[in-house]
Design an enzyme around this catalytic site. Structure first.
Site, PDB file in Angstrom:
ATOM      1  N   LEU A   1      -8.743  -9.023  -4.151  1.00 47.32           N
ATOM      2  CA  LEU A   1      -8.722  -7.888  -3.088  1.00 47.32           C
ATOM      3  C   LEU A   1      -9.295  -8.542  -1.964  1.00 47.32           C
ATOM      4  O   LEU A   1     -10.302  -9.292  -1.631  1.00 47.32           O
ATOM      5  CB  LEU A   1      -9.303  -6.915  -3.708  1.00 47.32           C
ATOM      6  CG  LEU A   1      -8.965  -6.296  -5.102  1.00 47.32           C
ATOM      7  CD1 LEU A   1      -9.565  -5.185  -5.660  1.00 47.32           C
ATOM      8  CD2 LEU A   1      -7.580  -5.855  -4.676  1.00 47.32           C
TER       9      LEU A   1
ATOM     10  N   HIS B   1      -6.563  -4.095   0.956  1.00 44.40           N
ATOM     11  CA  HIS B   1      -6.482  -3.302  -0.333  1.00 44.40           C
ATOM     12  C   HIS B   1      -7.501  -2.150  -0.118  1.00 44.40           C
ATOM     13  O   HIS B   1      -7.208  -1.063  -0.580  1.00 44.40           O
ATOM     14  CB  HIS B   1      -6.666  -4.130  -1.417  1.00 44.40           C
ATOM     15  CG  HIS B   1      -5.905  -5.178  -1.664  1.00 44.40           C
ATOM     16  ND1 HIS B   1      -5.942  -6.578  -1.566  1.00 44.40           N
ATOM     17  CD2 HIS B   1      -4.466  -5.248  -2.099  1.00 44.40           C
ATOM     18  CE1 HIS B   1      -5.146  -7.420  -1.979  1.00 44.40           C
ATOM     19  NE2 HIS B   1      -4.304  -6.545  -2.178  1.00 44.40           N
TER      20      HIS B   1
ATOM     21  N   GLU C   1       1.723  -0.659   4.724  1.00 35.83           N
ATOM     22  CA  GLU C   1       2.855  -0.863   5.629  1.00 35.83           C
ATOM     23  C   GLU C   1       3.001  -2.452   5.813  1.00 35.83           C
ATOM     24  O   GLU C   1       4.001  -2.996   6.233  1.00 35.83           O
ATOM     25  CB  GLU C   1       2.515  -0.383   6.983  1.00 35.83           C
ATOM     26  CG  GLU C   1       2.586   1.213   7.010  1.00 35.83           C
ATOM     27  CD  GLU C   1       2.399   1.811   8.303  1.00 35.83           C
ATOM     28  OE1 GLU C   1       2.173   0.977   9.473  1.00 35.83           O
ATOM     29  OE2 GLU C   1       2.499   3.014   8.779  1.00 35.83           O
TER      30      GLU C   1
ATOM     31  N   ASP D   1       3.742  -4.111   3.622  1.00 36.06           N
ATOM     32  CA  ASP D   1       5.022  -4.557   2.982  1.00 36.06           C
ATOM     33  C   ASP D   1       5.884  -3.669   3.239  1.00 36.06           C
ATOM     34  O   ASP D   1       6.361  -2.854   2.334  1.00 36.06           O
ATOM     35  CB  ASP D   1       4.772  -4.866   1.453  1.00 36.06           C
ATOM     36  CG  ASP D   1       3.742  -5.950   1.298  1.00 36.06           C
ATOM     37  OD1 ASP D   1       4.058  -7.132   1.375  1.00 36.06           O
ATOM     38  OD2 ASP D   1       2.470  -5.748   0.922  1.00 36.06           O
TER      39      ASP D   1
ATOM     40  N   GLN E   1       9.124  -3.046   1.089  1.00 30.04           N
ATOM     41  CA  GLN E   1       8.563  -2.485  -0.419  1.00 30.04           C
ATOM     42  C   GLN E   1       8.342  -1.110  -0.218  1.00 30.04           C
ATOM     43  O   GLN E   1       8.635  -0.561  -1.213  1.00 30.04           O
ATOM     44  CB  GLN E   1       7.521  -3.621  -0.644  1.00 30.04           C
ATOM     45  CG  GLN E   1       6.670  -2.859  -1.901  1.00 30.04           C
ATOM     46  CD  GLN E   1       5.549  -3.649  -2.408  1.00 30.04           C
ATOM     47  OE1 GLN E   1       5.703  -4.844  -2.844  1.00 30.04           O
ATOM     48  NE2 GLN E   1       4.294  -3.404  -1.935  1.00 30.04           N
TER      49      GLN E   1
HETATM   50  P1  AMP Z   1      -0.526  -6.856  -3.192  1.00 32.62           P
HETATM   51  O1  AMP Z   1      -2.045  -6.905  -3.948  1.00 32.62           O
HETATM   52  O2  AMP Z   1      -0.276  -7.976  -2.398  1.00 32.62           O
HETATM   53  O3  AMP Z   1       0.658  -6.424  -4.141  1.00 32.62           O
HETATM   54  O4  AMP Z   1      -0.915  -5.566  -2.217  1.00 32.62           O
HETATM   55  C1  AMP Z   1      -1.140  -4.114  -2.858  1.00 32.62           C
HETATM   56  C2  AMP Z   1      -0.874  -3.161  -1.935  1.00 32.62           C
HETATM   57  O5  AMP Z   1      -1.870  -3.381  -0.799  1.00 32.62           O
HETATM   58  C3  AMP Z   1       0.275  -2.908  -1.351  1.00 32.62           C
HETATM   59  O6  AMP Z   1       0.770  -1.930  -1.308  1.00 32.62           O
HETATM   60  C4  AMP Z   1       0.282  -3.967  -0.153  1.00 32.62           C
HETATM   61  O7  AMP Z   1       1.292  -3.277   0.895  1.00 32.62           O
HETATM   62  C5  AMP Z   1      -1.132  -3.381   0.474  1.00 32.62           C
HETATM   63  N1  AMP Z   1      -1.684  -4.291   1.352  1.00 32.62           N
HETATM   64  C6  AMP Z   1      -1.805  -5.918   1.388  1.00 32.62           C
HETATM   65  N2  AMP Z   1      -2.076  -6.360   2.388  1.00 32.62           N
HETATM   66  C7  AMP Z   1      -2.461  -5.408   3.310  1.00 32.62           C
HETATM   67  C8  AMP Z   1      -2.958  -5.289   4.651  1.00 32.62           C
HETATM   68  N3  AMP Z   1      -3.209  -6.239   5.146  1.00 32.62           N
HETATM   69  N4  AMP Z   1      -3.182  -4.019   5.280  1.00 32.62           N
HETATM   70  C9  AMP Z   1      -2.976  -2.981   4.472  1.00 32.62           C
HETATM   71  N5  AMP Z   1      -2.328  -3.036   3.140  1.00 32.62           N
HETATM   72  C10 AMP Z   1      -2.148  -4.172   2.553  1.00 32.62           C
END
Ligand code: AMP
Length: 269
Positions: free
Chosen positions: A30, A34, A146, A148, A151
């Protein structure tokens, strides 16, 4: 903070949570991006926060990428407890996909391009696990970044089509001071690669301001990126390529490799 690792224990702990519940699904390792989604959930009305940490094997198209994905559950749990999270759900793959598991959720249309082309099977893995996490947790809202963008579009489509009861809420991309979107994978960058990383965000912004995507992709390659999977101006809702003059909400999407690390980012256009 309560910690659970099985759907049954999650259901029991969830039943004890009173009031509006927000779910933030993650793959762990994290960072502040996150953690920002926890605040987004609270601002959207959640009184209780559930965060899932699950490195979902079915959304990885390469075994080496899954094996190398950063994991640090103890540090994640400490950060989530600090952030006032009520419930951490960290199942293992056997709990999510027990023997005999045979169902996959595929979302046509929004999955067709970009990540869908470059990571075969990725979006079916995402749609399936998000459907399961929402059904297991039964939150009032589920929050996604946003960062992703494709996604997010896929999850909105899936939630609408399958009547998932959670409202889907989006949080803005959190960036380092130099513009690089925070990402767990950034930990794999060398110092030299990290110094080059802002140029992806700069290229996206240049396209948003009218520059040619192919020219910007060439410039990334000249600057030291190993390859560019795509850099494109798209309709923000359908993800189809659009003309700069089109009168629709537009987004610039990009994914590119710095050494063995794949960066993905997007900006409004
Ligand atoms: P992940 O752990 O990469 O699967 O991401 C989990 C959630 O956190 C997903 O909804 C991502 O889009 C979001 N997320 C990842 N990086 C960021 C960021 N830099 N800013 C905002 N949300 C993020």
């Amino acid at each position: 903070m309560i910690r659970t690792t099985t759907p049954a224990a999650l259901a029991e702990a969830r039943a004890a949570l009173e009031g509006h519940v927000g779910l933030v699904p993650t793959m762990g390792a994290l960072h502040d991006g996150h953690l920002s989604l926890i605040d987004v959930a609270r601002r959207a009305g959640a009184r209780r926060i559930v965060v899932s940490v699950f490195v979902n094997p079915t959304q990885f198209d390469r075994a080496d990428d899954l094996a190398a994905y950063p994991r640090d559950l103890d540090a994640d749990a400490a950060a989530l407890a600090d952030a006032g999270v009520d419930l951490l759900y960290a199942p293992d793959a056997a709990a999510m996909y027990p023997d005999g598991f045979a169902t996959s959720v595929t979302v046509d249309g929004v999955s067709a391009r970009w990540e869908g082309v470059h990571r075969p099977g990725h979006f079916a893995g995402v749609a399936t696990v998000v459907t399961k996490l929402i059904n297991q947790t039964r939150p009032d809202i589920a929050v996604f970044g946003e960062k992703d963008w494709q996604q997010l579009a896929l999850i909105r489509r899936c939630a609408a089509d399958l009547d998932l009861t959670a409202r889907i809420v989006a949080g803005p991309t959190i960036r380092a001071a130099d513009g690089v979107a925070l990402a767990s994978r950034n930990a794999g960058l060398t110092a030299a690669q990290r110094a080059l990383a802002p140029t992806l965000h700069q290229a996206l912004r240049a396209v948003a301001a009218g520059a040619d995507p192919a020219a910007e992709a060439d410039s990334l390659l000249r600057n030291g990126f190993a390859s560019v999977d795509y850099l494109a101006l798209v309709d923000a809702a359908t993800l189809e390529p659009v003309d700069p003059a089109a009168r629709v909400e537009k987004r610039v999407l990009g994914a590119a490799w710095l050494g063995a690390v794949r960066l993905i980012d997007n900006v409004a256009a």
